[in-house]
Scaffold this motif. Structure first.
Motif, PDB file in Angstrom:
ATOM      1  N   ASP A 176     109.857  -4.474  40.189  1.00 44.74           N
ATOM      2  CA  ASP A 176     110.822  -4.255  41.248  1.00 44.74           C
ATOM      3  C   ASP A 176     110.146  -4.427  42.605  1.00 44.74           C
ATOM      4  O   ASP A 176     108.965  -4.749  42.689  1.00 44.74           O
ATOM      5  CB  ASP A 176     111.453  -2.857  41.117  1.00 44.74           C
ATOM      6  N   LYS A 177     110.922  -4.216  43.675  1.00 43.67           N
ATOM      7  CA  LYS A 177     110.376  -4.424  45.018  1.00 43.67           C
ATOM      8  C   LYS A 177     109.205  -3.484  45.291  1.00 43.67           C
ATOM      9  O   LYS A 177     108.203  -3.880  45.891  1.00 43.67           O
ATOM     10  CB  LYS A 177     111.487  -4.198  46.066  1.00 43.67           C
ATOM     11  N   LYS A 178     109.332  -2.228  44.847  1.00 41.42           N
ATOM     12  CA  LYS A 178     108.261  -1.265  45.085  1.00 41.42           C
ATOM     13  C   LYS A 178     106.995  -1.687  44.358  1.00 41.42           C
ATOM     14  O   LYS A 178     105.891  -1.651  44.912  1.00 41.42           O
ATOM     15  CB  LYS A 178     108.716   0.113  44.610  1.00 41.42           C
ATOM     16  N   LYS A 179     107.151  -2.110  43.112  1.00 44.70           N
ATOM     17  CA  LYS A 179     106.003  -2.547  42.325  1.00 44.70           C
ATOM     18  C   LYS A 179     105.370  -3.802  42.953  1.00 44.70           C
ATOM     19  O   LYS A 179     104.139  -3.929  42.999  1.00 44.70           O
ATOM     20  CB  LYS A 179     106.471  -2.855  40.895  1.00 44.70           C
ATOM     21  N   GLU A 180     106.231  -4.732  43.435  1.00 39.45           N
ATOM     22  CA  GLU A 180     105.698  -5.954  44.049  1.00 39.45           C
ATOM     23  C   GLU A 180     104.879  -5.624  45.286  1.00 39.45           C
ATOM     24  O   GLU A 180     103.807  -6.195  45.509  1.00 39.45           O
ATOM     25  CB  GLU A 180     106.859  -6.884  44.424  1.00 39.45           C
ATOM     26  N   ARG A 181     105.396  -4.684  46.113  1.00 37.94           N
ATOM     27  CA  ARG A 181     104.624  -4.297  47.307  1.00 37.94           C
ATOM     28  C   ARG A 181     103.276  -3.691  46.919  1.00 37.94           C
ATOM     29  O   ARG A 181     102.252  -3.932  47.572  1.00 37.94           O
ATOM     30  CB  ARG A 181     105.443  -3.313  48.145  1.00 37.94           C
ATOM     31  N   GLN A 182     103.295  -2.890  45.836  1.00 38.60           N
ATOM     32  CA  GLN A 182     102.053  -2.270  45.387  1.00 38.60           C
ATOM     33  C   GLN A 182     101.058  -3.340  44.917  1.00 38.60           C
ATOM     34  O   GLN A 182      99.870  -3.291  45.263  1.00 38.60           O
ATOM     35  CB  GLN A 182     102.360  -1.294  44.242  1.00 38.60           C
ATOM     36  N   VAL A 183     101.547  -4.326  44.176  1.00 41.72           N
ATOM     37  CA  VAL A 183     100.670  -5.387  43.678  1.00 41.72           C
ATOM     38  C   VAL A 183     100.127  -6.218  44.846  1.00 41.72           C
ATOM     39  O   VAL A 183      98.944  -6.575  44.877  1.00 41.72           O
ATOM     40  CB  VAL A 183     101.438  -6.296  42.678  1.00 41.72           C
ATOM     41  N   LEU A 184     101.026  -6.524  45.822  1.00 38.79           N
ATOM     42  CA  LEU A 184     100.567  -7.284  46.993  1.00 38.79           C
ATOM     43  C   LEU A 184      99.459  -6.525  47.738  1.00 38.79           C
ATOM     44  O   LEU A 184      98.467  -7.107  48.171  1.00 38.79           O
ATOM     45  CB  LEU A 184     101.747  -7.528  47.932  1.00 38.79           C
ATOM     46  N   PHE A 185      99.645  -5.204  47.870  1.00 41.42           N
ATOM     47  CA  PHE A 185      98.644  -4.403  48.572  1.00 41.42           C
ATOM     48  C   PHE A 185      97.327  -4.394  47.801  1.00 41.42           C
ATOM     49  O   PHE A 185      96.240  -4.576  48.369  1.00 41.42           O
ATOM     50  CB  PHE A 185      99.176  -2.981  48.748  1.00 41.42           C
ATOM     51  N   GLN A 186      97.399  -4.186  46.481  1.00 42.81           N
ATOM     52  CA  GLN A 186      96.179  -4.144  45.673  1.00 42.81           C
ATOM     53  C   GLN A 186      95.464  -5.502  45.698  1.00 42.81           C
ATOM     54  O   GLN A 186      94.238  -5.571  45.776  1.00 42.81           O
ATOM     55  CB  GLN A 186      96.527  -3.753  44.234  1.00 42.81           C
ATOM     56  N   HIS A 187      96.260  -6.566  45.647  1.00 42.40           N
ATOM     57  CA  HIS A 187      95.679  -7.912  45.685  1.00 42.40           C
ATOM     58  C   HIS A 187      94.950  -8.138  47.011  1.00 42.40           C
ATOM     59  O   HIS A 187      93.824  -8.642  47.042  1.00 42.40           O
ATOM     60  CB  HIS A 187      96.808  -8.930  45.513  1.00 42.40           C
ATOM     61  N   ARG A 188      95.598  -7.737  48.100  1.00 42.86           N
ATOM     62  CA  ARG A 188      94.988  -7.910  49.416  1.00 42.86           C
ATOM     63  C   ARG A 188      93.710  -7.082  49.535  1.00 42.86           C
ATOM     64  O   ARG A 188      92.696  -7.542  50.072  1.00 42.86           O
ATOM     65  CB  ARG A 188      96.001  -7.487  50.487  1.00 42.86           C
ATOM     66  N   GLN A 189      93.765  -5.834  49.005  1.00 44.59           N
ATOM     67  CA  GLN A 189      92.586  -4.975  49.084  1.00 44.59           C
ATOM     68  C   GLN A 189      91.423  -5.566  48.289  1.00 44.59           C
ATOM     69  O   GLN A 189      90.265  -5.527  48.730  1.00 44.59           O
ATOM     70  CB  GLN A 189      92.917  -3.573  48.545  1.00 44.59           C
ATOM     71  N   ALA A 190      91.722  -6.126  47.105  1.00 47.78           N
ATOM     72  CA  ALA A 190      90.664  -6.703  46.282  1.00 47.78           C
ATOM     73  C   ALA A 190      90.005  -7.880  46.988  1.00 47.78           C
ATOM     74  O   ALA A 190      88.763  -8.011  47.006  1.00 47.78           O
ATOM     75  CB  ALA A 190      91.238  -7.150  44.942  1.00 47.78           C
ATOM     76  N   LEU A 191      90.834  -8.749  47.606  1.00 48.55           N
ATOM     77  CA  LEU A 191      90.268  -9.893  48.320  1.00 48.55           C
ATOM     78  C   LEU A 191      89.492  -9.440  49.559  1.00 48.55           C
ATOM     79  O   LEU A 191      88.449  -9.997  49.902  1.00 48.55           O
ATOM     80  CB  LEU A 191      91.392 -10.846  48.735  1.00 48.55           C
ATOM     81  N   THR A 192      90.018  -8.415  50.226  1.00 49.18           N
ATOM     82  CA  THR A 192      89.334  -7.914  51.425  1.00 49.18           C
ATOM     83  C   THR A 192      87.956  -7.354  51.078  1.00 49.18           C
ATOM     84  O   THR A 192      86.966  -7.604  51.779  1.00 49.18           O
ATOM     85  CB  THR A 192      90.202  -6.833  52.091  1.00 49.18           C
ATOM     86  N   GLU A 193      87.876  -6.570  49.994  1.00 51.96           N
ATOM     87  CA  GLU A 193      86.571  -6.020  49.571  1.00 51.96           C
ATOM     88  C   GLU A 193      85.604  -7.145  49.222  1.00 51.96           C
ATOM     89  O   GLU A 193      84.414  -7.080  49.530  1.00 51.96           O
ATOM     90  CB  GLU A 193      86.779  -5.094  48.353  1.00 51.96           C
ATOM     91  N   GLN A 194      86.110  -8.171  48.560  1.00 52.36           N
ATOM     92  CA  GLN A 194      85.261  -9.304  48.204  1.00 52.36           C
ATOM     93  C   GLN A 194      84.784 -10.044  49.459  1.00 52.36           C
ATOM     94  O   GLN A 194      83.638 -10.495  49.545  1.00 52.36           O
ATOM     95  CB  GLN A 194      86.039 -10.256  47.294  1.00 52.36           C
ATOM     96  N   LEU A 195      85.687 -10.130  50.452  1.00 50.49           N
ATOM     97  CA  LEU A 195      85.333 -10.802  51.704  1.00 50.49           C
ATOM     98  C   LEU A 195      84.258 -10.026  52.463  1.00 50.49           C
ATOM     99  O   LEU A 195      83.371 -10.610  53.103  1.00 50.49           O
ATOM    100  CB  LEU A 195      86.594 -10.963  52.568  1.00 50.49           C
ATOM    101  N   LYS A 196      84.311  -8.692  52.389  1.00 51.70           N
ATOM    102  CA  LYS A 196      83.345  -7.871  53.121  1.00 51.70           C
ATOM    103  C   LYS A 196      81.911  -8.121  52.657  1.00 51.70           C
ATOM    104  O   LYS A 196      80.973  -8.138  53.456  1.00 51.70           O
ATOM    105  CB  LYS A 196      83.694  -6.388  52.964  1.00 51.70           C
ATOM    106  N   VAL A 197      81.727  -8.310  51.346  1.00 50.44           N
ATOM    107  CA  VAL A 197      80.372  -8.359  50.787  1.00 50.44           C
ATOM    108  C   VAL A 197      79.836  -9.790  50.678  1.00 50.44           C
ATOM    109  O   VAL A 197      78.631  -9.968  50.519  1.00 50.44           O
ATOM    110  CB  VAL A 197      80.342  -7.687  49.400  1.00 50.44           C
ATOM    111  N   THR A 198      80.701 -10.802  50.744  1.00 53.58           N
ATOM    112  CA  THR A 198      80.211 -12.170  50.535  1.00 53.58           C
ATOM    113  C   THR A 198      79.682 -12.758  51.846  1.00 53.58           C
ATOM    114  O   THR A 198      80.159 -12.430  52.937  1.00 53.58           O
ATOM    115  CB  THR A 198      81.331 -13.076  49.974  1.00 53.58           C
TER     116      THR A 198
END
Length: 789
Positions: A657-679
Motif C-alpha cells: 500500500d501507499k504507507k508500505k511504499e513510502r517505507q520501502v522508498l525511505f529504507q532504499h534511500r537510507q541504504a544508498l545514502t549509507e553506502q555513499l557515505k563510506v565509498t
C-alpha cells in the motif's frame, strides 16, 4: 367665352395633327431590350424575366400577385403552383415567398406551401366540428387528412384550444385531442366496468375488448383509485403486464398469504403466481416492508428459518461434525435455493467458525475434515517407509552449484576491466533485495546431502541423473476411488455424494501430506549433519512479497525514460532483482521435491535448467516461461509469468500500500545514502548520487547499471538546480577520463608511463576535490528541486 372655345378647338386640331403625324425616330424592340439589360446590369432597374421571355415583372409585383393568389386559394397555396400562375422562375417565387414570411407574421411557409392565419382558423373550425362529432381526434389522422406535419399541427391547434377548438390535449399522449364529454363518457364506462370486477384482470384485455384509449384509461383509472372511488390496486405499472386487483380479492389473497407465511415461515413464488399475483417478489417486498426476509430464486424465507439453519450449522461446526441443511428446510425448496440460503448463513456466521460446504447443502466442519485426514495417517507412514526402501531420493547438493559457478566464473574472467568497473558500480545502484535495506533476507533454505552420491562430472552424466531423478519426483498416495473406499468403511452414516466430494477434496491435501511424510521419513533416516531447518511458507511469502513490490516500484522508475534507455533499465532489472525472485521460487519448488540449495542467490541459469528437468509437467511449463522471460526485454511478460508461478506455489502476494511504499522508498534511500557515505570510488559516488537525485526528483526508486548513469544525469536536467546539474556533468566527465586512462594503461603496459601517470594523478586529484561536493548534493539538507517547486 367665344375666344376660349376657339382656343380649345385650336388645341384639339394640334393634338390630332400630332397623332397622325409620322415619327422621325423610333426605338426598336431590340434596342429596348438592350437598354433594359444595361439598366439591370448597372442595378438601376430591378425586374425579373417571365418564363416566356416576353415580359418583365418587378419583385413588388410578384409579391402582390403571390398575396392575391394566396387570398384567392383560401389562405393556402403551393409554391410550385404559383410558378405556373405568375409565369416566373421558381427561384424568384421562393425568394419573394421567404420575404413575405419574414415581413408578415400571419403567413407561414410549411413544406413548400404558404399558409395564412385565416386558413388555420378555418382548419381549426373544421377539426372542432369533427371533434364534437367523434369525441376525440388524433394528430396522426389530421396529418394524413390535411397533409401537414404533426409538430406544426400540434403547435397550431394548441394555440386555438379553448378559443376555436372546444377540447383538450391529452397530457400523457400529446397526439390526441378529446372533449370533456368524451372524457366523462369514458370515466363513466371505466368506473362501471372496474366496479364490477371481482378478480384480478389484465388491463390490456379490457382495452382490446372495450376499445378504451390506453393513456386515457390509465390516467382516469389512477385518478379513480387514488380518490377511493374504485376499491382496488393496479399491479405491474402502465405496461402489458398491468393487472387490476379489486380490494375484495386482494383482502382474501392477503389473508391467505399472511396465514401461510405465519404458519410456515416462507413463501413460494409459484404459489403466488397461482393466486394471480404477476410479480411475487415485488408484492412480498411491498407487503412486508418492515419484515426481514431472504429472497431466493423461487421463494423467500423468514428470519426464523434462517436463524434455525444458522444455529444448526454453528452447532455442527463447534461439535466437529457435519449437517445437511436440506433436512431442516421445507421440502418444496429447490436444491439451488437451499444452497443460496446456506451461502448466506455461512457469510453471516462468525469468521472464526470454520466450515466448508459440500454438495451445495452439506456443511462439514474443519475438525471433521481433520478426523478424515487422520484416518490415513498410519497408512501414509507405512506406505512412505515402504516407498523409501524401494525408491531412493536424490537431491541437488553443493556440487551442482559448484559446477555451475565454475562455468560462470570462466566466462566472467574473459570480461574486460571496464565491465568489472560497471559491475562494481551496479552493486551500489540500489539493488536492495529484501526491500530497501531494512528487509534484507535472512532466510536459509534447508540443504541435505545424500550419502554416497557421485558428482556429475559431465553433461551426459547430468542428463542421465536428471532422467533418473524425474522418476522419483512425486510419490503417489491413493487414487480418489481408494480414498472413497476407506471413507465408506470408516463413515457408514455419510451419504454417497458427501463421500465422493470428501474424497475429491482430500486427494490433494493427502497427496501433499504424504510428500511431507516421505520427506520426514527420509530426513529421519539421513545423518544428523545433513539436516537443517526448512524455510516456512510464511517466510517465503514475506520475502516474495518484498521482492515483488520492489520490482513494481523499480518499474515505476523505468517509466520516466523512453526507448533504448528504458529497455536497458528493464534488462538490468530482469538480470538482478527479477532473477532473485525467480531463484526464490525455483529453490522453493526444488525443496518441495526434496532438492535444495544452501543459498538461492547462487542459483545460475544452468542450475535452473536442471531444476526444470526435475519438475512435473504441469509445473514445468509456467516455470520455463518464467525462466525464459529473464532473457527478454518485457517486464510485463515477466510479471505475468511470475503471477502464474506464484499461483502454482500457492504464494499469496501481499501488494504494497501507499504507507508500505513510502517505507520501502525511505529504507532504499537510507541504504544508498549509507553506502555513499563510506565509498570513495568516483564511479560509484557518481552512480549513487545520480540514483538518489533521481529518487528525490521523481519519488521513484531506480535500479540502474553503471552504463545508464549518463542518461540519468541527462534526465535530471531541469529537475534539479542548474549549478548542481553542471557539477554532476563535470564530475561525470572526470570519471570517464579516469576510466579511459586506466583502460589505456592496461592495454599499453609500461610505454609512456610517466606522462600518463601525471595525467591520471591530475584527474584523480580533481576528482577528490569535487567528490565531497558531489556527496553533499545528497547528504546535506537538499535544496528544493525544480520539479518539487
Amino acid at each position: 367665352m367665344a375666344a376660349a372655345w376657339e382656343e380649345i378647338r385650336r388645341l384639339a386640331a394640334d393634338f390630332q395633327r400630332a397623332q397622325f403625324a409620322e415619327v422621325a425616330q423610333r426605338l426598336s424592340e431590340r434596342n429596348c431590350i438592350e437598354i433594359v439589360t444595361k439598366l439591370i446590369a448597372e442595378k438601376q432597374l430591378e425586374v425579373v424575366h417571365t418564363l416566356d421571355g416576353k415580359e418583365y415583372v418587378t419583385p413588388a409585383q410578384i409579391c402582390r400577385e403571390i398575396r392575391d393568389e394566396l387570398h384567392v386559394c383560401g389562405g393556402r397555396v403551393n409554391i410550385v403552383d404559383l410558378q405556373q400562375i405568375i409565369n416566373v422562375d421558381l427561384l424568384h417565387i421562393e425568394n419573394r415567398a421567404n420575404d413575405i414570411v419574414k415581413s408578415d407574421k400571419t403567413i407561414q411557409l410549411v413544406l413548400g406551401q404558404l399558409i395564412n392565419e385565416s386558413y388555420l382558423d378555418q382548419l381549426a373550425e373544421e377539426i372542432n366540428d369533427k371533434l364534437q362529432e367523434t369525441g376525440q381526434v388524433t394528430i396522426s389522422e389530421l396529418c394524413k387528412a390535411y397533409d401537414l406535419p404533426g409538430d406544426f399541427l400540434t403547435q397550431v391547434l394548441s394555440r386555438r384550444l379553448g378559443r376555436i377548438i372546444h377540447g383538450r390535449l391529452d397530457q400523457e399522449n400529446r397526439g390526441v385531442i378529446f372533449t370533456e364529454a368524451f372524457v366523462s363518457r369514458h370515466r363513466a364506462r371505466i368506473r362501471g366496468l372496474f366496479s364490477a370486477i371481482t378478480r384480478p384482470t389484465p388491463i390490456s384485455n379490457l382495452i382490446t375488448r372495450y376499445g378504451f384509449q390506453e393513456h386515457l384509461l390509465y390516467s382516469v383509472l389512477e385518478e379513480l383509485v387514488n380518490s377511493g372511488r374504485l376499491k382496488g390496486t393496479v399491479v405491474g405499472g402502465k405496461q402489458d403486464k398491468a393487472v387490476f386487483v379489486p380490494d375484495i380479492y386482494a383482502r382474501t389473497q392477503s389473508n391467505w398469504v399472511d396465514s401461510f407465511f405465519k404458519q410456515n415461515g416462507y413463501l413460494e413464488f409459484d404459489a403466488l403466481y397461482r393466486l394471480g399475483i404477476p410479480d411475487p417478489s415485488g408484492y412480498i417486498k411491498k407487503r412486508y416492508k418492515s419484515t426481514k426476509l431472504l429472497f431466493l430464486r423461487a421463494a423467500c424465507v423468514g428470519q426464523e428459518i434462517v436463524d434455525q439453519v444458522e444455529a444448526s450449522v454453528e452447532e455442527a461446526v463447534s461439535s466437529g461434525t457435519w449437517i445437511d441443511v436440506a433436512t431442516l428446510l421445507p421440502s418444496s425448496l429447490s436444491a439451488e435455493d437451499c444452497g443460496i440460503l446456506l451461502q448466506q448463513v455461512m457469510r453471516s456466521l462468525n469468521k472464526n467458525s470454520s466450515g466448508l460446504v459440500f454438495s451445495d447443502t452439506i456443511v462439514v466442519s474443519e475438525k471433521f475434515l481433520s478426523s478424515c485426514t487422520d484416518l490415513f495417517s498410519d497408512m501414509m507412514k507405512q506406505k512412505a517407509e515402504k516407498e523409501m526402501k524401494n525408491n531412493p531420493v536424490h537431491l541437488i547438493t553443493e556440487e551442482d552449484l559448484k559446477q555451475a559457478s565454475v562455468l560462470e566464473n570462466s566466462n566472467a574472467n574473459k570480461k574486460d576491466k571496464k565491465d568489472d568497473r560497471r559491475k562494481k558500480a551496479t552493486e551500489g545502484s540500489g539493488s536492495v533485495r529484501g526491500g530497501g535495506g531494512g528487509n534484507a533476507r535472512e532466510i536459509k533454505i534447508k540443504k541435505t546431502k545424500k550419502k554416497g552420491r557421485k558428482d556429475a562430472d559431465s553433461d551426459e552424466e547430468s542428463q542421465t541423473t536428471s532422467t533418473d531423478r524425474n522418476k522419483h519426483m512425486e510419490f503417489p498416495f491413493m487414487t480418489q476411488e481408494e480414498i472413497q473406499d476407506v471413507l465408506k468403511t470408516r463413515m457408514q452414516d455419510c451419504p454417497e455424494e458427501l463421500i465422493t466430494e470428501l474424497a475429491e477434496h482430500l486427494i490433494r491435501p493427502l497427496a501433499k501430506s504424504y510428500q511431507e511424510v516421505v520427506r520426514s521419513v527420509f530426513t529421519s533416516s539421513t545423518s544428523s549433519s545433513g539436516a537443517s531447518r526448512r524455510q516456512t511458507m510464511k517466510d517465503l511469502q514475506e520475502e516474495f512479497s518484498n521482492l515483488y513490490n520492489n520490482i513494481r516500484l523499480f518499474e515505476k522508475g523505468t517509466k520516466h525514460f523512453t526507448d533504448e534507455t528504458q529497455t536497458n533499465l528493464v534488462k538490468h532489472l530482469l538480470k538482478t532483482v527479477c532473477t532473485d525472485v525467480t531463484n526464490l521460487i525455483f529453490n522453493f519448488l526444488a525443496s518441495d521435491s526434496m532438492m535444495t540449495t544452501e543459498n538461492y542467490s547462487a542459483i545460475t541459469s544452468e542450475v535452473r535448467t536442471k531444476i526444470l528437468g526435475k519438475l512435473p509437467e504441469d509445473t514445468k511449463g509456467p516455470l520455463t516461461k518464467l525462466h525464459t522471460s529473464l532473457n527478454g526485454k518485457s517486464l510485463e511478460d515477466f510479471l505475468s509469468y511470475l503471477d502464474s508461478a506464484a499461483d502454482i506455489c500457492d504464494i499469496m502476494v501481499k501488494k504494497g500500500d501507499k504507507k508500505k511504499e513510502r517505507q520501502v522508498l525511505f529504507q532504499h534511500r537510507q541504504a544508498l545514502t549509507e553506502q555513499l557515505k563510506v565509498t570513495e570510488d568516483p564511479a560509484l559516488v557518481l552512480h549513487l548520487t545520480s540514483v538518489l537525485l533521481f529518487q528525490f526528483s521523481t519519488h521513484c526508486m531506480l535500479h540502474a547499471p553503471g552504463r545508464s548513469v549518463p542518461q540519468i544525469i541527462n534526465f535530471l536536467s531541469g529537475k534539479i538546480p542548474e549549478d548542481q546539474h553542471s557539477l554532476l556533468v563535470k564530475y561525470q566527465g572526470l570519471v570517464v577520463k579516469q576510466l579511459i586512462s586506466q583502460t589505456k594503461k592496461t592495454e599499453q603496459g609500461d610505454s609512456d608511463e610517466t606522462e600518463e601517470d601525471e595525467g591520471a594523478d591530475a584527474i584523480r586529484k580533481e576528482l577528490q576535490e569535487i567528490t565531497t561536493s558531489i556527496k553533499d548534493l545528497v547528504l546535506r539538507p537538499r535544496k528544493s528541486s525544480v520539479t518539487e517547486e
